[in-house]
Design a protein around this motif. Sequence first.
Motif, short mmCIF file in Angstrom:
data_model
loop_
_atom_site.label_atom_id
_atom_site.label_comp_id
_atom_site.label_asym_id
_atom_site.label_seq_id
_atom_site.Cartn_x
_atom_site.Cartn_y
_atom_site.Cartn_z
N ASP A 214 -0.90 38.23 32.18
CA ASP A 214 -2.13 38.25 31.51
C ASP A 214 -1.99 39.25 30.55
OD1 ASP A 214 -4.58 38.02 30.65
OD2 ASP A 214 -5.55 37.47 32.60
N PRO A 215 -2.04 39.00 29.21
CA PRO A 215 -1.87 39.90 28.25
C PRO A 215 -3.21 40.69 28.11
CG PRO A 215 -1.19 37.65 27.42
CD PRO A 215 -1.65 37.39 28.68
N GLU A 216 -4.41 40.04 28.24
CA GLU A 216 -5.44 40.81 28.33
C GLU A 216 -5.68 41.62 29.33
OE1 GLU A 216 -9.11 38.07 27.64
OE2 GLU A 216 -7.73 36.98 26.29
N LYS B 168 -6.51 47.03 21.34
CA LYS B 168 -6.19 46.20 22.35
C LYS B 168 -5.96 44.87 21.78
CE LYS B 168 -9.12 48.45 26.02
NZ LYS B 168 -10.44 48.52 26.29
N ALA C 52 -3.39 44.64 28.28
CA ALA C 52 -3.77 45.58 27.54
C ALA C 52 -4.94 46.41 27.92
CB ALA C 52 -4.46 44.66 26.40
N ILE D 228 -2.71 42.48 22.51
CA ILE D 228 -2.99 41.03 23.09
C ILE D 228 -2.02 40.44 22.06
CG2 ILE D 228 -4.40 39.16 23.62
CD1 ILE D 228 -6.48 41.57 24.46
#
Lengths: 393, 457
Positions: free
Chosen positions: A383-385, A172, A388, A176
């Motif tokens: 939002d990458p988080e 993950k 992911a 990210i």
Amino acid sequence: MTVVLIVVIVLLLAVLGAGTMTVVRRNQLGGADRPPEPEVRDGDAPAQQLPEPSPPGEDRGTPSLDGAGSASPREPEPGTVEPGRQERAAPAGTRPRLSDRLGRAKSLLGGSLTAIRGRARVDDATFDELEEALLLADVGLPLTGRLLEDLRSRVRSGEVADNPTALLGALKADVIALFAGEDRDLRYAPESPSVWLFVGVNGVGKTTTIGKLAARESEAGRSVVVAAGDTFRAAAGDQLATWAERSGAGIVRGADGADPSSVVFDAVQHAAARGADLVLADTAGRLHTKVNLMDELRKVRRVADRPPGHVSEVLLVLDATTGQNGLVQAREFAGAVEVTGVVLTKLDGTAKGGIVCAIRSELGLPIKLVGLGEGANDLVAFDPEEFAEALFS
Amino acid sequence: MFDTLTDRFDGIFKRLRGRGRLGDAEVGEVLREIRVALLEADVSLEVVRDLIERIRARCTGAELSKSLTPAQQVIKVVNEELTATLGGETFRLTYASRPPTVVLLAGLQGAGKTTAAAALALWFKQQGRHPLLVGADLQRPAAVEQLRVLGRDVGAAVSSEGTDPVAVARKGVDEAIRVGRDVVIVDTAGRLAIDEDLMEEVRRVAAAVEPHYTFFVVDAMTGQDAVRSATAFGEALELDGVILTKIDGDARGGAALSVKHVVGKPIAFVSTGERPESFEAFHPDRMASRILGMGDVLTLIERAEREYDQVAAEKAVERLRSGRFTLEDFHDQLQQMKRMGPLQSVLGMLPGMPKEVRDAQIDDRDVARVEAIIRSMTPAERDDPSLINGSRRLRIAAGSGRSTTDVNNLLRQFKEMQKLMRSGGAMGAVARAGGRKAKKVKGGRVTPSLKDAGSLR
């Protein structure tokens, strides 16, 4: 000029087409003639439609201006109900989050990686399952291979602990990291009006995205003009007009089949004359393989960038369900019109949109916005988080 | 579409060709490559596994025939399995004994339902039916208006009365019965498979109109999600087939391979362009051979039958045979051919085309330029190009807005082809020109090779 090829192919076809026809004819023993020609022959000539009545004083006849806020620009079509989707969206004021939307999708998928978490140690089967998860998310084989190869060596060297939870966490983090240093802000030109151009293949949600952004930017206190540059698809202008009406943005439209560049040009002129801040320019969906349509898009961009207009964003709209072809799309559009960012739409379904990982890693394009529904509020910053997290949920 | 998949298989098969015997290791290597090719083409993971296993079983089994080379054997097996996966039999549509035949279209947002509805209406008209379009997409702004415009373009009536999709659909069918339309096509709003409310709504629409055919409309560019969505729609609705849209791009068509497999229903139609006439019935066997680079002559012939003027065609063949094919005839053929679609798409259907030619980008504006040059000639010049001297050349170039070099190129190429046809008959010439290596003909003349043509740009 590819004269040679054309000559050869035409002759080939002459022989092939005509030759087989004679055979067919003979086989029919001079039977009934060909079925009558279909009544509708030539769709090439768009029905000559009169433009909407333009207000007097317009220098050009084609595009018409529907002033914002003033009299209702169009009568609602009978049968076209005001979409009631906003009620389904998050309550006004709060923006929806990807994780909120995931609950629905999760139950359907049943969490593909539960098996991994249950294991005590990392083995080849674990990596196979991770590979499967990434492939199913449309991340694509090359990037999946790279990510897992790297992970494998880090497990071997002891950098990543030999248990599935740590492994998943590391993966993950890697995903990210792909989006680290991304500039996700939407840009305005120092001098108004800024032009944001929206491009993409057919049916990805360009018009809807513009509708949402028009609402959002108007809400933020900017005066917005939308340019109905999709003069090809039937009623695309009407669709945009409905959105413009809702958000109170002005709209500039052209006749069906009009040159999109002229519509965008007029929108920029109109915006400059009115002192508007932002022009959101819609374009017709086009497959990136159609050379002439890509040329047309280049022209739209050139024209939009002519003073007083300044193109400050060219956003590639991409459907989250898109597979590996998305990378090719991004490459072609970026090459043609200098795409500045990607809008990933329809992420509220079962599709993961993993192809943006490949787009980011191969082409370096930032992912700026994410579409999570059909309501005006359902367009949020990427939002990458969360992304992911969703990729492996 | 399918072109890149074709290239991949081309490469794999090419390497096989030199081999004598295939051991397990070689077969394994080939299968790995096929797996990569399929995954990159967005074929569903599940389908890939299944397909690979079946091919492996057959390639390592005793089934292999002795008379074929290893490459041929593998190609044969892959071809058969691809055909089986793509849907085996061609979809056949039968009309309800008590009209109207009701067709329901469903799918995700942006799949192309509304465009497909109009295209389908045109297709039914071509079959001699009288379709009525029903706009039950009340979700997307102006969707009904879009259908109305398209309906007008294809000459089909559009009905959309009411404010509830179920009522609109039911009224549409009633209207069809009242005015005597024998086919009803119901366009519905795009929806996500996980949106319970909307899935329930489409279920109610289906219950209200009892469609004879329910088609799932899916975008050819869809990735792994195609299978998930198709499964969900298949659970909510009783699907009868699939309409695959936007296959004129360069997406590799994995969705085509997968959807049939998971839904268990064949691909019925494909749309090959944005206009209603770019829409045809789907033939799995032909598509499989196209993927394997064997062309799709049958579809080409069908298009030719549909679009060609028979009398003119026969005349052209006669002239080709006797070697009296003039620029005028060439121009006529060009017109005929333009009706069959963009040159590029036609090219993909020709068998035995080398990769370089398939990949050549043909801009249809180049065709227009060729036309312009020919149209700038007098009838006498078209009949006998040898009349064209320097000043005529200048006039033609000026008239067509091209350079004299362009005019010369066209004339030279045309002359070469004429010579070829005279020397070996039309079919011979075409065969040679289409061939990979044949650069020379009997007389020792160098003929324009397609390879060179492809690399011209």
